[in-house]
Write an enzyme that holds these catalytic residues in place. Structure first.
Site, short mmCIF file in Angstrom:
data_model
loop_
_atom_site.label_atom_id
_atom_site.label_comp_id
_atom_site.label_asym_id
_atom_site.label_seq_id
_atom_site.Cartn_x
_atom_site.Cartn_y
_atom_site.Cartn_z
N HIS A 162 0.84 -1.20 0.00
CA HIS A 162 0.00 0.00 0.00
C HIS A 162 0.88 1.25 0.00
O HIS A 162 1.99 1.23 0.54
CB HIS A 162 -0.91 0.03 1.23
CG HIS A 162 -1.84 -1.13 1.33
ND1 HIS A 162 -2.96 -1.25 0.54
CD2 HIS A 162 -1.82 -2.24 2.11
CE1 HIS A 162 -3.60 -2.37 0.84
NE2 HIS A 162 -2.91 -3.00 1.77
N ALA A 211 15.74 -14.14 17.43
CA ALA A 211 14.28 -14.26 17.33
C ALA A 211 13.59 -12.93 17.62
O ALA A 211 13.96 -12.20 18.54
CB ALA A 211 13.79 -15.33 18.30
N LYS A 231 20.35 -4.60 15.62
CA LYS A 231 21.71 -4.03 15.68
C LYS A 231 22.70 -5.15 15.94
O LYS A 231 22.36 -6.18 16.51
CB LYS A 231 21.79 -2.98 16.80
CG LYS A 231 20.89 -1.77 16.57
CD LYS A 231 21.02 -0.78 17.71
CE LYS A 231 20.09 0.43 17.48
NZ LYS A 231 20.20 1.40 18.59
#
Length: 239
Positions: A162, A211, A231
């Site tokens: 979008h 994760a 990071k």
């Protein structure tokens, strides 16, 4: 007419103060909750039989149905493909280049940017794992190098779908070219469970992303990265 009668009967059984209704409701409830006496040896044998039958049936479907169907929508050799759990959801306008010895969950989604004039391309190298409920949305190019591991519920977002402008979204207009970017995972990259990788990102060889991380900028090779946004935490020492 019959469905209305059943509905009215259920209401009567649940709410009526009539002894007949209460007795019938109690009887039906006992039937619903009926179970066999627990016989451990029998139940264990039934469970093993269930695993055997479901495993055989699943293997037949995988070998003779899901895998041929999926390979018919790919280019490349795709030898020793292990497609488990069904057929991935495939969007139109996507070219999949699939190498050898890959393992792909059937509960995955591969889509290409429909508004593009050129077909989106997904390149999958050798010995790649793509886990359960992962989505790969290809804007122009997503490239997965050799030995890449993508755990469950990951999301590679090569395009957003979008536009940013609210009026354009309300009008049903597609995303713009500026929002689309290639995603490159070099050899030996590992995305742990629930990692999202945004458009325009390259992740260097051997890097591991922890994760739940969201990768918004490119990462160098051979590091552990984590966080939102992701990071670099530390370098990964080679053995």
């Amino acid at each position: 007419m019959s469905s209305m009668f059943l509905h009215q009967t259920k209401l009567w059984l649940k709410h009526s103060e009539s002894p007949l209704a209460k007795n019938v409701f109690s009887f039906l409830k006992r039937i619903r909750l009926f179970q066999l006496p627990k016989i451990p040896a029998l139940f264990s044998a039934l469970y093993r039989l269930h695993l055997l039958i479901s495993g055989l049936f699943g293997s037949v479907l995988r070998i003779f149905w899901w895998t041929p169907l999926f390979r018919s929508k790919t280019q490349g050799p795709s030898k020793n493909l292990y497609l488990y759990g069904g057929m991935p959801l495939l969007g139109e306008g996507l070219v999949i280049q699939l190498a050898n010895q890959c393992r792909i969950s059937g509960a995955t989604t591969f889509s290409g940017r429909a508004s593009s004039q050129q077909a989106a391309q997904l390149i999958v190298g050798n010995n790649v794992d793509i886990g359960w409920q992962t989505t790969i949305a290809v804007g122009r190019l997503v490239s997965l190098g050799n030995n890449v591991r993508i755990a469950g519920r990951c999301f590679i977002a090569g395009y957003p779908g979008h536009p940013l402008d609210a009026k354009q979204r309300a009008a049903g207009l597609p995303d713009t070219e500026e929002q689309v970017g290639d995603v490159i995972l070099e050899d030996d990259v590992w995305l742990a469970t629930g990692v999202s990788v945004m458009a325009g990102v390259t992740i260097g060889k051997g890097t591991v992303v922890a994760a739940g991380s969201v990768v918004t900028k490119s990462l160098p090779a051979g590091v552990l990265a984590a966080g939102v946004p992701a990071k670099v935490i530390k370098a990964i020492e080679e053995n």
